[in-house]
Write a protein that holds these residues in place. Sequence first.
Motif, PDB file in Angstrom:
ATOM      1  N   GLN A 321       0.866  -0.932  -0.037  1.00  0.00           N
ATOM      2  CA  GLN A 321      -0.019   0.047   0.038  1.00  0.00           C
ATOM      3  C   GLN A 321       0.820   1.749  -0.339  1.00  0.00           C
ATOM      4  O   GLN A 321       1.890   1.132   0.272  1.00  0.00           O
ATOM      5  N   ILE A 322       0.081   2.012   0.038  1.00  0.00           N
ATOM      6  CA  ILE A 322       1.109   3.173  -0.175  1.00  0.00           C
ATOM      7  C   ILE A 322       0.295   4.776   0.523  1.00  0.00           C
ATOM      8  O   ILE A 322      -1.409   4.299   0.989  1.00  0.00           O
ATOM      9  N   ARG A 323       0.816   4.764   1.688  1.00  0.00           N
ATOM     10  CA  ARG A 323      -0.027   5.481   3.142  1.00  0.00           C
ATOM     11  C   ARG A 323       1.109   6.894   2.579  1.00  0.00           C
ATOM     12  O   ARG A 323       1.431   7.103   2.383  1.00  0.00           O
ATOM     13  N   ASP A 324      -0.627   8.090   3.385  1.00  0.00           N
ATOM     14  CA  ASP A 324       0.400   8.849   4.127  1.00  0.00           C
ATOM     15  C   ASP A 324       0.751   9.960   5.350  1.00  0.00           C
ATOM     16  O   ASP A 324       0.914   8.513   6.070  1.00  0.00           O
ATOM     17  N   GLU A 325       1.120  10.276   5.645  1.00  0.00           N
ATOM     18  CA  GLU A 325       2.133  10.726   6.827  1.00  0.00           C
ATOM     19  C   GLU A 325       1.648   9.958   8.103  1.00  0.00           C
ATOM     20  O   GLU A 325       1.472  10.152   9.300  1.00  0.00           O
ATOM     21  N   ALA A 326      -0.491  10.152   8.078  1.00  0.00           N
ATOM     22  CA  ALA A 326      -1.512  10.152   8.927  1.00  0.00           C
ATOM     23  C   ALA A 326      -1.212   8.309   9.865  1.00  0.00           C
ATOM     24  O   ALA A 326      -2.158   7.916   9.852  1.00  0.00           O
ATOM     25  N   GLY A 327      -0.495   7.887   8.157  1.00  0.00           N
ATOM     26  CA  GLY A 327      -1.143   5.920   8.065  1.00  0.00           C
ATOM     27  C   GLY A 327      -2.134   6.091   7.143  1.00  0.00           C
ATOM     28  O   GLY A 327      -2.309   4.579   7.187  1.00  0.00           O
ATOM     29  N   ASN A 328      -2.564   6.540   6.482  1.00  0.00           N
ATOM     30  CA  ASN A 328      -3.766   6.249   5.153  1.00  0.00           C
ATOM     31  C   ASN A 328      -3.279   5.878   5.049  1.00  0.00           C
ATOM     32  O   ASN A 328      -2.948   6.250   3.968  1.00  0.00           O
ATOM     33  N   VAL A 329      -4.514   4.752   3.632  1.00  0.00           N
ATOM     34  CA  VAL A 329      -3.903   4.540   2.425  1.00  0.00           C
ATOM     35  C   VAL A 329      -4.737   5.689   1.389  1.00  0.00           C
ATOM     36  O   VAL A 329      -5.879   5.793   1.308  1.00  0.00           O
ATOM     37  N   ILE A 330      -3.078   6.314   0.481  1.00  0.00           N
ATOM     38  CA  ILE A 330      -3.583   6.428  -0.627  1.00  0.00           C
ATOM     39  C   ILE A 330      -4.074   5.973  -1.795  1.00  0.00           C
ATOM     40  O   ILE A 330      -3.326   5.383  -2.125  1.00  0.00           O
ATOM     41  N   THR A 331      -5.502   6.414  -2.176  1.00  0.00           N
ATOM     42  CA  THR A 331      -6.178   5.305  -3.164  1.00  0.00           C
ATOM     43  C   THR A 331      -6.081   6.085  -4.367  1.00  0.00           C
ATOM     44  O   THR A 331      -6.358   5.412  -5.359  1.00  0.00           O
ATOM     45  N   GLN A 332      -5.678   7.211  -4.508  1.00  0.00           N
ATOM     46  CA  GLN A 332      -5.499   8.296  -5.844  1.00  0.00           C
ATOM     47  C   GLN A 332      -4.240   7.924  -6.175  1.00  0.00           C
ATOM     48  O   GLN A 332      -3.381   7.695  -5.516  1.00  0.00           O
ATOM     49  N   PRO A 333      -4.266   7.620  -7.604  1.00  0.00           N
ATOM     50  CA  PRO A 333      -3.014   7.750  -8.069  1.00  0.00           C
ATOM     51  C   PRO A 333      -2.269   9.430  -8.092  1.00  0.00           C
ATOM     52  O   PRO A 333      -2.707  10.235  -8.018  1.00  0.00           O
ATOM     53  N   ASN A 334      -0.896   8.948  -8.445  1.00  0.00           N
ATOM     54  CA  ASN A 334      -0.351  10.179  -8.775  1.00  0.00           C
ATOM     55  C   ASN A 334       0.320  11.080  -7.501  1.00  0.00           C
ATOM     56  O   ASN A 334       0.719  11.964  -7.207  1.00  0.00           O
ATOM     57  N   VAL A 335      -0.389  10.710  -6.154  1.00  0.00           N
ATOM     58  CA  VAL A 335       0.510  11.125  -4.942  1.00  0.00           C
ATOM     59  C   VAL A 335       1.143  10.523  -4.222  1.00  0.00           C
ATOM     60  O   VAL A 335       0.623   9.322  -3.954  1.00  0.00           O
ATOM     61  N   ILE A 336       2.312  11.450  -4.004  1.00  0.00           N
ATOM     62  CA  ILE A 336       3.151  10.805  -3.267  1.00  0.00           C
ATOM     63  C   ILE A 336       2.954   9.946  -1.838  1.00  0.00           C
ATOM     64  O   ILE A 336       2.711  11.017  -0.893  1.00  0.00           O
TER      65      ILE A 336
END
Length: 498
Positions: A321-336
Amino acid sequence: MTEVRRISDALKVRATHQRDEIAHDGITRQITYAEWDREADEIGGGLAAAGLQPGDRVFLPISNAHAVEMAIAVFAVFRAGGIACPINTRLSAKEIADFAELTTPRWCITDVPDVVADLKLDGCWTVDAMPRNLAALPDQASLDPDADAEILGTSGTTGKIKGVVVSHPDLMKGVTGTNMDRSRSTLNALPLTGSGGNLGIVMLPARGGATAITQPKFDPKGFLELVKEKQPDLVYLVPSMLRLILDHPDVANYDFAGVKYLMTGTAPLPHDSVVRAMQLWPHVRMRNSYGMSEGGIGIGTTSKEQILKPGCVGKLPPHMQIRDEAGNVITQPNVIGEIYGYQKHPRRYWNDPEATAASFIGGWTKTGDLGFVDDDGDLIMAGRSKELIIRGGYNITPLEIETVLHQHPAVQQAAVVGVDHPVLGEDIAAAVSLRPETSASADEIIAFCREHLADNKVPRTLEVLDQLPLNPNGKILKKDLKPLLQHAADAKRAQKVA
């Protein structure tokens, strides 16, 4: 019939089915499956007779000059019920001592006895005099199939060395004991003490039935000669090795006709290396892989379209998975975000519960790597989270800048780091080495960057060095470069003020 509970059991099955086939070829010595199995039993019994108890750590500072002996020693430790602790002999004496202090081994097998002369050990043997006592070999069915198998020293590019614990169930992932790999032989020069070399190459014959061929010490011309001599199905090179081979003046004169796959990984792969390799060897299927010692999460490209995407390591699988700094899963494309990987048998850091708790969460591993999923569902690497540069409030990934630097026709290796800046917080600094028989000034390379990067991503400081510092796994040591680049940036700024 042998019940396959541990990877050392898988070797015993292969010793029956592939008895006289070559398992490991260390160039100076080869060993068949039957010989490997027999020696692992004899030396495993010798360790037990010396007093090794299940769970004891066995220190293994063994160089690639003794690749066959390393394979024997690791599996002998498994057969004795111990925990193998391989460590690269090219690390500094302090790093080796730190790893020993961390793992507290009772036993040692080595080809560099001077390195361990000061360690307090109950027994230490050189690779040519390992203990043997077949009668003392423990009943393999009595050994815990869920026990810890190995402690791997991390590469140490960012800080003090850690020990990543790999269990026997982890090593058994995908092993049946009789399955076959697509490639029947793999040529490599990876240190057999790191994740790629140990979990990949040392285990490869037992795992998949293919011959592992290991160059004792990497040099580009020697590697090309081995390709010609051994005709391997698959060639495995870390990106720094691949660039050195591509830059060799005679590379086009060597026959790669028998090579089916070129695999690379362990560090970011410069895009121009892909283009040059595909032009040189158009018939070879090139693959870029991604994994890490902590994660145990391996993926790779599977198509020409993927390998030609800069930074692509394949389709994002369900266990990542790709997650943000809060640990939430990033589902949209092209977001680091940060890459997480799920493991059925999670790893941990040896004797470091605090670091373990920070990196291993509910079966998921925080890799510390940044990436994003593009519109095709492919994972694109964006660098290490610890290396992220925050310049004037903007997040900048060094990998994007390094990709451009590698496109300069004179640049062989490149590394970008953030250096302290009194106004911006951080600024961008780079170090490069040049290809043989080329020349370029720092100003010329910075001008090239201005043509290909937004202004805020162009290095303000750039040093041209004879060579960049590498660790034994071929990764650039940015921690060693940062003080040099910080000094250069400070001096440049002071000169402007004056």
